[in-house]
Each structure stands twice: as C-alpha cells, then as structure tokens.
Design an enzyme around this catalytic site. Sequence first.
Site, PDB file in Angstrom:
ATOM      1  N   LYS A   1       1.034  -1.347   0.008  1.00 10.55           N
ATOM      2  CA  LYS A   1       0.030   0.119   0.230  1.00 10.55           C
ATOM      3  C   LYS A   1       0.907   1.142  -0.048  1.00 10.55           C
ATOM      4  O   LYS A   1       1.910   1.268   0.647  1.00 10.55           O
ATOM      5  CB  LYS A   1      -0.987  -0.026   1.336  1.00 10.55           C
ATOM      6  CG  LYS A   1      -1.897  -1.091   1.424  1.00 10.55           C
ATOM      7  CD  LYS A   1      -2.784  -0.584   2.813  1.00 10.55           C
ATOM      8  CE  LYS A   1      -3.949  -1.599   2.497  1.00 10.55           C
ATOM      9  NZ  LYS A   1      -4.735  -1.188   3.996  1.00 10.55           N
TER      10      LYS A   1
ATOM     11  N   ARG B   1     -11.844  13.444   8.445  1.00  7.18           N
ATOM     12  CA  ARG B   1     -13.047  14.313   7.669  1.00  7.18           C
ATOM     13  C   ARG B   1     -14.350  13.611   7.621  1.00  7.18           C
ATOM     14  O   ARG B   1     -14.233  12.528   8.329  1.00  7.18           O
ATOM     15  CB  ARG B   1     -12.805  14.359   6.143  1.00  7.18           C
ATOM     16  CG  ARG B   1     -12.619  13.105   5.466  1.00  7.18           C
ATOM     17  CD  ARG B   1     -12.689  13.046   4.049  1.00  7.18           C
ATOM     18  NE  ARG B   1     -12.031  11.849   3.567  1.00  7.18           N
ATOM     19  CZ  ARG B   1     -12.571  10.710   3.292  1.00  7.18           C
ATOM     20  NH1 ARG B   1     -13.833  10.370   3.789  1.00  7.18           N
ATOM     21  NH2 ARG B   1     -12.124   9.762   2.948  1.00  7.18           N
TER      22      ARG B   1
HETATM   23  P1  ADP Z   1      -8.064   3.725   0.834  1.00  4.26           P
HETATM   24  O1  ADP Z   1      -7.595   4.710   1.723  1.00  4.26           O
HETATM   25  O2  ADP Z   1      -7.267   3.794  -0.492  1.00  4.26           O
HETATM   26  O3  ADP Z   1      -9.576   3.785   0.543  1.00  4.26           O
HETATM   27  P2  ADP Z   1      -7.739   1.395   2.477  1.00  4.26           P
HETATM   28  O4  ADP Z   1      -6.561   1.224   3.352  1.00  4.26           O
HETATM   29  O5  ADP Z   1      -9.113   2.103   3.391  1.00  4.26           O
HETATM   30  O6  ADP Z   1      -7.668   2.455   1.173  1.00  4.26           O
HETATM   31  O7  ADP Z   1      -8.465   0.044   2.001  1.00  4.26           O
HETATM   32  C1  ADP Z   1      -9.490  -0.001   1.026  1.00  4.26           C
HETATM   33  C2  ADP Z   1     -10.091  -1.306   0.684  1.00  4.26           C
HETATM   34  O8  ADP Z   1      -9.000  -2.396   0.382  1.00  4.26           O
HETATM   35  C3  ADP Z   1     -10.399  -2.006   2.118  1.00  4.26           C
HETATM   36  O9  ADP Z   1     -12.124  -1.651   2.410  1.00  4.26           O
HETATM   37  C4  ADP Z   1     -10.525  -3.399   1.744  1.00  4.26           C
HETATM   38  O10 ADP Z   1     -11.421  -3.821   0.795  1.00  4.26           O
HETATM   39  C5  ADP Z   1      -9.329  -3.518   0.848  1.00  4.26           C
HETATM   40  N1  ADP Z   1      -7.874  -3.754   1.902  1.00  4.26           N
HETATM   41  C6  ADP Z   1      -7.030  -2.990   2.350  1.00  4.26           C
HETATM   42  N2  ADP Z   1      -6.231  -3.481   3.079  1.00  4.26           N
HETATM   43  C7  ADP Z   1      -6.669  -4.928   3.066  1.00  4.26           C
HETATM   44  C8  ADP Z   1      -5.965  -5.951   3.686  1.00  4.26           C
HETATM   45  N3  ADP Z   1      -4.837  -5.948   4.227  1.00  4.26           N
HETATM   46  N4  ADP Z   1      -6.608  -7.101   3.378  1.00  4.26           N
HETATM   47  C9  ADP Z   1      -7.708  -7.354   2.502  1.00  4.26           C
HETATM   48  N5  ADP Z   1      -8.382  -6.359   1.871  1.00  4.26           N
HETATM   49  C10 ADP Z   1      -7.732  -5.097   2.173  1.00  4.26           C
END
Ligand code: ADP
Length: 446
Positions: free
Chosen positions: A158, A292
């Site tokens: 990420k 936010r």
């Molecule tokens: P963003 O800030 O881009 O929205 P997030 O970290 O909130 O990213 O993650 C968005 C989505 O990605 C989550 O709701 C989930 O569906 C998927 N996701 C993120 N991290 C994981 C993980 N470690 N395992 C499985 N799915 C994940």
Amino acid sequence: MFKKILIANRGEIALRVLQACRELGVRTVAVHSTADADSLHVVYADEDVCIGPPPSSESYLNISSLISAAEITGADAVHPGYGFLAENAHFAEVLDDCGITWIGPKPSSIRLMGDKAKARQMAVEAGVPVLAGTSAPLSSLEEAVEVAERVGYPVILKASAGGGGRGMRIVTQESMLEAQFRTARQEAEKAFGDGAIYLEKYLAEPRHIEIQVFGDRYGKRIHLGERECSIQRRHQKLVEEAPSPALEPELRRAMGEAAVRLADVAEYENAGTVEFLLDQDGKFYFMEMNTRIQVEHPVTELVSGVDLVKLQIRVAAGEALGLESLEKPRGHAIECRINAEDPVSFRPSPGKLVTFHVPGGPGVRLDTHAYEDYVIPPFYDSLVAKLVTYGEDRREAIARMERALDFFVVEGIHTSIDLHKRIVRDPRFRAGQLSTRFMERLLDAK
Ligand code: ADP
C-alpha cells in the site's frame, strides 16, 4: 457561533453543509467552478463566488482562490466537505494564518493520519490491533521479501500517502513480489507524489467496518458506532449500512473503544473515522483513519439521531461535545451511492438529467445536488445522489430501499440504480452475508 461559513466543495456534500448552516442560522458562501454555476449548492447559498475554470486543480483545489473568496466575503470559517482539500493540512494552516477557522481536526492530526504507515505505528502505540506487516515504509525489495516471508502470503502493498482505493497491490506469491513492488512504488509516486509503500497481510474475505469518532477541544472523545462498508467495487464503497449485521454488542464495544483509544492518543478533534477490517474469526484490525466527514455519514446520523455536520460546526466553534458514546444504535439505515456511470463498463456517464423523479415516503432520505434538466458535468466525481433508507430493523430498511430504488426514475444518463436493485435483492445481502469480495461474486454470477 460563526457568522458566515464558506463551503469549499461542490455537489451533494456542499448542499449538505449548507443545510446544516441554514439550520444553525449561519450565512453561507458557495464557491463554484464555471462548470457548476447551475448546481443547487450555488442556488441556495446566501452568496456565491466563481473560483475558476472546470478542472479542479484550477478551482476546488486552488487554495489562493479559496482564501480570496473567504476574505472578500468576510467568511469566518471554512467547511471542506470530503475529497478536494478536506485532508490538506496546509490549507488548514493557511486558513489559520488568515484568522479563518477550519472546520475539521488540527493540521497535525491530518498530517499524521495522512501518512498511513505512521498511522499504523500510532495504532500500535494505542494498543489497537493491526495486521502483521511493516510499521515504517519499506526501504528495499529485500526488506519486502523478508517481511512477506514472515507474515505469509498473500500480502498487500500500500502507498503510505494512498487513498480512494488507489495504489494497492495484492501479492499472492514471492515470484510476483519484485514486479509488484516496483509498480506499486511507481504508481504511488505518480498518483501521490510520494513513492513510500508499506506491506501488510492480505485478508482473503474480510468485512470493512468503520467507527465514527468525534472529539472536542476539551479532550472529550466518543464514538457513534459502526458502519459496514463491505460492498465495494475496486475498493470503492457502493453500499453502506449501520449497524453492521456482523456486530454483537460486545464486539461493537471493543471496536468503539479501540477507535476512541486511537483518537485519544492522536488528541483528535472534530469528526473522524477509524477504518478496520474484520476477519471471519471476528478479529478486527486497524486499517486507516480518515480525518473528515465521510460520504456515508448519513447512516450514522439516522441510527444515532446526531446531525454530524452540525456537530462538526458546533465543535469547531468551541462548543463542548455534550454527548456520550453510542452503546446501542436505534433502528437500521442503508445507503446506496447512485453514480452516473455505465452499468457495464462502470465509466462515468455525464450529461443532462432529462427525467429525475425522486423517491420519498417513510424512512427515505435523498442527498443530492441534482434536479430535472440539470447537466452533470464531466469533470468531477460521478456521485449523483445518496439514497438512504431507515427502518425499525434491517428487514424494513431493505424493503424501503427496494421500493425507493423502484420509484427512482432517471433518464438521460446511465446510473447505478439497477446495480443497486440487484444488490438489495441478492439472498446473501438479505442474509447479511457480506465481505469485501461480495461484488466480485455478484458480478461474476451474471
Ligand atoms: P484507501 O485509503 O485507498 O481507501 P484502505 O486502506 O482504506 O484504502 O483500503 C480500502 C479497501 O481495500 C478496504 O476496504 C479493503 O476492501 C481493501 N483492503 C485494504 N487492506 C486490506 C488487507 N490487508 N486485506 C484485505 N483487504 C484489504
């Protein structure tokens, strides 16, 4: 209380903030690009200022135009909505330098949580569970290989500066790691101007559950329960609900307390959302904190009876929270994001709303800036309306959603209304069997 609030946003959220200001007796200033002169937030505002041409980089993201608009109109506060500059600490600081109040958390909190690797570290400090992985950006491919080996495949890469579902890469085996590591870095650099990436364990079939938190400047911090946002396409939320069908009171309490602990450690003020993944064994893990108001805030408003946007304004004006954490949500609420998009390609479908006949009746709330004959400009997000239903229980909220979707008639553009009909009629949805893979399965089953 403020005298005049400038709303640094557009679309449905600009109108939502305007509604809150009107109820509080605060005057409003709408800003708009030349493409948005006909939008309802402009029509209803007490004053409006054109801040530039259609591209957001030259209008809604243009800090100097926004500051000028606030100074010319004598606004004493700015509400940023979500998206655009809502998580831009620099904008908040510039406003502060100009003696204009930022309706949101302190710039230091925005900066901290905007760095997802740092936020993860802070969660660890707060005793909030995180998925196995790195708590600092990866320094090399070798480190990535080593950590992935330790936590076990699959893993997810990420972007530290990531958001909006972008900049994430799933890696199922070591042979893929090198290529994905390089692409993830390049993508992060390109999309966010910051190539820092971190790695964590990838959960196969989790639920996305987030907790609404709130803090005031006197150190009081509470939570207002959870929202389940597992129904996503390409990591973008489509349907959200409160409460989650998966949470028993004990787990709700544990997740709520964990979210407040993090908010406490971060000395958090105003509205925020702590996002978690919940695995199939009922264990939850911190994912990120959004600093936010969220798109999906209405479902929390309906089950808590709290007007979150008014509360944001009141708390920013120095009022004390005067609320306790929500132990028990009342009733059930569901939100469907109605996007202007092609049902097959999911590409945006801008254009004129030849017919726009909206549903109403018991338990139906529609947040939209659109109206019949309104032309959806091609430059921005494709969200046209948020259809939210409320019922005494989940079954009634679903029945109302089904009925409201049937009575929502839009012609002239394509929308996601039919897709939402499929979702709410799906037996797994009705049974509350949700996960972030839900849409994949639904779309594959065609
Ligand atoms: P963003 O800030 O881009 O929205 P997030 O970290 O909130 O990213 O993650 C968005 C989505 O990605 C989550 O709701 C989930 O569906 C998927 N996701 C993120 N991290 C994981 C993980 N470690 N395992 C499985 N799915 C994940």
